[in-house]
Design a protein around this motif. Structure first.
Motif, PDB file in Angstrom:
ATOM      1  N   PRO A 129      36.807  56.921  56.536  1.00 35.26           N
ATOM      2  CA  PRO A 129      37.827  57.567  57.367  1.00 35.26           C
ATOM      3  C   PRO A 129      39.112  56.742  57.415  1.00 35.26           C
ATOM      4  O   PRO A 129      40.210  57.284  57.463  1.00 35.26           O
ATOM      5  N   ALA A 130      38.956  55.426  57.428  1.00 34.45           N
ATOM      6  CA  ALA A 130      40.115  54.525  57.441  1.00 34.45           C
ATOM      7  C   ALA A 130      39.662  53.150  56.994  1.00 34.45           C
ATOM      8  O   ALA A 130      38.478  52.824  57.041  1.00 34.45           O
ATOM      9  N   MET A 131      40.610  52.344  56.549  1.00 39.22           N
ATOM     10  CA  MET A 131      40.334  50.958  56.188  1.00 39.22           C
ATOM     11  C   MET A 131      41.429  50.088  56.775  1.00 39.22           C
ATOM     12  O   MET A 131      42.616  50.397  56.642  1.00 39.22           O
ATOM     13  N   ALA A 132      41.022  49.008  57.426  1.00 37.62           N
ATOM     14  CA  ALA A 132      41.996  48.107  58.039  1.00 37.62           C
ATOM     15  C   ALA A 132      42.860  47.447  56.972  1.00 37.62           C
ATOM     16  O   ALA A 132      42.448  47.288  55.816  1.00 37.62           O
ATOM     17  N   ASP A 133      44.070  47.061  57.371  1.00 36.97           N
ATOM     18  CA  ASP A 133      44.941  46.323  56.466  1.00 36.97           C
ATOM     19  C   ASP A 133      44.290  44.997  56.085  1.00 36.97           C
ATOM     20  O   ASP A 133      43.471  44.457  56.827  1.00 36.97           O
ATOM     21  N   MET A 134      44.656  44.480  54.925  1.00 35.22           N
ATOM     22  CA  MET A 134      44.152  43.178  54.493  1.00 35.22           C
ATOM     23  C   MET A 134      45.313  42.267  54.114  1.00 35.22           C
ATOM     24  O   MET A 134      46.390  42.754  53.731  1.00 35.22           O
ATOM     25  N   HIS A 135      45.089  40.989  54.229  1.00 37.69           N
ATOM     26  CA  HIS A 135      46.113  40.015  53.868  1.00 37.69           C
ATOM     27  C   HIS A 135      46.291  40.019  52.355  1.00 37.69           C
ATOM     28  O   HIS A 135      45.331  40.144  51.600  1.00 37.69           O
ATOM     29  N   ILE A 136      47.525  39.871  51.913  1.00 42.78           N
ATOM     30  CA  ILE A 136      47.808  39.937  50.474  1.00 42.78           C
ATOM     31  C   ILE A 136      47.097  38.819  49.704  1.00 42.78           C
ATOM     32  O   ILE A 136      46.728  39.004  48.536  1.00 42.78           O
ATOM     33  N   VAL A 137      46.851  37.679  50.347  1.00 42.79           N
ATOM     34  CA  VAL A 137      46.127  36.590  49.676  1.00 42.79           C
ATOM     35  C   VAL A 137      44.712  37.038  49.324  1.00 42.79           C
ATOM     36  O   VAL A 137      44.205  36.749  48.228  1.00 42.79           O
ATOM     37  N   ILE A 138      44.060  37.766  50.231  1.00 45.03           N
ATOM     38  CA  ILE A 138      42.715  38.271  49.981  1.00 45.03           C
ATOM     39  C   ILE A 138      42.737  39.296  48.849  1.00 45.03           C
ATOM     40  O   ILE A 138      41.880  39.263  47.952  1.00 45.03           O
ATOM     41  N   ALA A 139      43.716  40.192  48.868  1.00 42.77           N
ATOM     42  CA  ALA A 139      43.819  41.216  47.828  1.00 42.77           C
ATOM     43  C   ALA A 139      44.017  40.591  46.451  1.00 42.77           C
ATOM     44  O   ALA A 139      43.373  40.987  45.466  1.00 42.77           O
ATOM     45  N   VAL A 140      44.890  39.590  46.361  1.00 42.99           N
ATOM     46  CA  VAL A 140      45.160  38.929  45.080  1.00 42.99           C
ATOM     47  C   VAL A 140      43.934  38.153  44.612  1.00 42.99           C
ATOM     48  O   VAL A 140      43.563  38.190  43.423  1.00 42.99           O
ATOM     49  N   ALA A 141      43.276  37.443  45.543  1.00 43.92           N
ATOM     50  CA  ALA A 141      42.096  36.658  45.174  1.00 43.92           C
ATOM     51  C   ALA A 141      40.970  37.551  44.671  1.00 43.92           C
ATOM     52  O   ALA A 141      40.316  37.247  43.662  1.00 43.92           O
ATOM     53  N   MET A 142      40.733  38.662  45.358  1.00 43.86           N
ATOM     54  CA  MET A 142      39.680  39.570  44.935  1.00 43.86           C
ATOM     55  C   MET A 142      40.035  40.249  43.616  1.00 43.86           C
ATOM     56  O   MET A 142      39.169  40.482  42.772  1.00 43.86           O
ATOM     57  N   GLY A 143      41.312  40.558  43.431  1.00 42.17           N
ATOM     58  CA  GLY A 143      41.739  41.141  42.167  1.00 42.17           C
ATOM     59  C   GLY A 143      41.524  40.173  41.009  1.00 42.17           C
ATOM     60  O   GLY A 143      41.052  40.567  39.931  1.00 42.17           O
ATOM     61  N   ALA A 144      41.846  38.899  41.217  1.00 39.97           N
ATOM     62  CA  ALA A 144      41.638  37.892  40.178  1.00 39.97           C
ATOM     63  C   ALA A 144      40.154  37.724  39.872  1.00 39.97           C
ATOM     64  O   ALA A 144      39.757  37.590  38.707  1.00 39.97           O
ATOM     65  N   PHE A 145      39.328  37.726  40.917  1.00 39.61           N
ATOM     66  CA  PHE A 145      37.873  37.626  40.735  1.00 39.61           C
ATOM     67  C   PHE A 145      37.381  38.771  39.847  1.00 39.61           C
ATOM     68  O   PHE A 145      36.624  38.552  38.890  1.00 39.61           O
ATOM     69  N   ASN A 146      37.811  39.988  40.142  1.00 39.36           N
ATOM     70  CA  ASN A 146      37.363  41.154  39.377  1.00 39.36           C
ATOM     71  C   ASN A 146      37.865  41.114  37.935  1.00 39.36           C
ATOM     72  O   ASN A 146      37.140  41.493  37.004  1.00 39.36           O
ATOM     73  N   LEU A 147      39.092  40.670  37.753  1.00 40.41           N
ATOM     74  CA  LEU A 147      39.656  40.593  36.400  1.00 40.41           C
ATOM     75  C   LEU A 147      38.868  39.604  35.543  1.00 40.41           C
ATOM     76  O   LEU A 147      38.497  39.916  34.401  1.00 40.41           O
ATOM     77  N   LEU A 148      38.601  38.422  36.092  1.00 35.79           N
ATOM     78  CA  LEU A 148      37.875  37.407  35.330  1.00 35.79           C
ATOM     79  C   LEU A 148      36.442  37.838  35.053  1.00 35.79           C
ATOM     80  O   LEU A 148      35.923  37.633  33.947  1.00 35.79           O
ATOM     81  N   ASN A 149      35.813  38.440  36.042  1.00 41.70           N
ATOM     82  CA  ASN A 149      34.422  38.851  35.855  1.00 41.70           C
ATOM     83  C   ASN A 149      34.298  39.983  34.839  1.00 41.70           C
ATOM     84  O   ASN A 149      33.429  39.956  33.971  1.00 41.70           O
ATOM     85  N   GLY A 150      35.179  40.990  34.951  1.00 42.45           N
ATOM     86  CA  GLY A 150      35.145  42.090  33.986  1.00 42.45           C
ATOM     87  C   GLY A 150      35.389  41.601  32.570  1.00 42.45           C
ATOM     88  O   GLY A 150      34.761  42.074  31.615  1.00 42.45           O
ATOM     89  N   THR A 151      36.283  40.630  32.417  1.00 48.67           N
ATOM     90  CA  THR A 151      36.577  40.063  31.101  1.00 48.67           C
ATOM     91  C   THR A 151      35.375  39.313  30.544  1.00 48.67           C
ATOM     92  O   THR A 151      35.010  39.483  29.367  1.00 48.67           O
ATOM     93  N   ALA A 152      34.742  38.486  31.369  1.00 53.54           N
ATOM     94  CA  ALA A 152      33.610  37.667  30.907  1.00 53.54           C
ATOM     95  C   ALA A 152      32.435  38.534  30.467  1.00 53.54           C
ATOM     96  O   ALA A 152      31.860  38.332  29.386  1.00 53.54           O
ATOM     97  N   ILE A 153      32.081  39.523  31.295  1.00 51.11           N
ATOM     98  CA  ILE A 153      30.937  40.384  30.964  1.00 51.11           C
ATOM     99  C   ILE A 153      31.293  41.343  29.833  1.00 51.11           C
ATOM    100  O   ILE A 153      30.484  41.600  28.928  1.00 51.11           O
ATOM    101  N   GLY A 154      32.520  41.887  29.870  1.00 50.22           N
ATOM    102  CA  GLY A 154      32.930  42.822  28.827  1.00 50.22           C
ATOM    103  C   GLY A 154      32.949  42.190  27.448  1.00 50.22           C
ATOM    104  O   GLY A 154      32.535  42.801  26.453  1.00 50.22           O
TER     105      GLY A 154
END
Length: 300
Positions: A129-154
């Motif tokens: 229904p809704a999602m609370a705002d998140m700090h940009i540091v968290i968004a960037v860190a999680m994005g980097a985590f996903n990018l590195l993980n997708g690259t390694a496994i892919g």
């Protein structure tokens, strides 16, 4: 019009330069040498665990806070989670050693991975229904985590690894664990989602002893059902079951090394978050909070 054309040509030139830089340095597509370097660095990610425990700072979701550096929760979540399947597919199909036809076991592992992220990146946030705002540091860190993980496994699935010799029983067992974990993740997230629907706009209906209102006016209730009887974050635990199964289906930790690193890294970053979440529940609900573990029933 001339200015627009000039800006367009400048942008295209910058894009071409960036692409040439990535290609010349073996980053995109990723060379075997650089893939090994990535894995060598990626395995040290658990060093963030003591830092997370020390900082106890995770400004998103129920522990979000007001900040000028916040970004909208739902679009940020979708974008950062889509990085994982996107980089996985790119790393598979750009792999210089990729065979003309991927082995069936690799196609199946790719399918499992995409199933998880179809739910996590699209269905789950869009159904909230809704999602609370998140700090940009968290968004960037999680994005980097996903990018590195997708690259390694892919890259592993694209040719730098092989699951062709994985016994059928391991594929069957791992797949069953993955699907069971995915179901558990979906089920327990739906329990939390039902609470959000139930409490939407009900700030004044706080009369059952299991409901609290935050300073920002958000309403929270104690979740019940399934493994919530034993821990506060069964959706995390279910996700760990998923990726354990994924690793087994790819031949186990000795063979499917990127999946093993991913599992350890997930536990390293989600474990402190679960402990923080348990403290949050105990603080918010006091003696009304049931006795439960943080994330692993009967253990943690």
């Amino acid at each position: 019009m001339d200015n627009l054309q000039l800006h367009l040509e400048t942008a295209l030139s910058a894009l071409h330069t960036a692409r040439a830089f990535l290609s010349d340095n073996g980053i995109a597509p990723l060379t075997l040498k650089n893939w090994h370097i990535l894995l060598s660095c990626w395995k040290y990610f658990p060093l963030v665990l003591p830092l997370q425990l020390l900082l106890d700072w995770y400004p998103m979701g129920k522990t979000s806070s007001v900040s000028l550096l916040n970004v909208r929760g739902k679009p940020a979540w979708v974008l950062m989670e889509l990085l994982s399947p996107s980089t996985l597919l790119y790393s598979i199909y750009s792999n210089p050693t990729r065979p003309l036809a991927l082995p069936r076991s690799h196609v199946w592992l790719t399918t499992l991975y995409l199933m998880h992220y179809f739910h996590r990146a699209l269905l789950s946030p869009l159904r909230n229904p809704a999602m609370a705002d998140m700090h940009i540091v968290i968004a960037v860190a999680m994005g980097a985590f996903n990018l590195l993980n997708g690259t390694a496994i892919g890259a592993w699935l694209g040719g730098y690894g092989s699951a062709e010799e994985t016994p059928s029983w391991m594929i069957a067992l791992g797949s069953a664990m993955f699907l069971a974990g995915l179901w558990g993740n979906v089920y327990h997230e739906e329990v939390l989602r039902d609470i959000r629907r139930e409490t939407a706009g009900s700030e004044k209906k706080v009369d059952d002893g299991e409901t609290v209102v935050s300073e920002e006016g958000r309403v929270y209730k104690i979740p019940h059902g399934g493994l919530f009887a034993y821990c506060w974050h069964p959706h995390y635990f279910s996700e760990w079951i998923e990726w354990t199964g994924f690793m087994i289906a790819g031949g186990g930790p000795a063979n499917f090394v990127p999946a093993a690193i991913f599992l350890v890294n997930e536990i390293a970053t989600m474990g402190p978050r679960a402990l923080q979440g348990r403290r949050w529940y105990l603080k918010k609900f006091g003696d009304k909070a049931p006795v439960r573990k943080a994330v692993v029933p009967g253990l943690l």
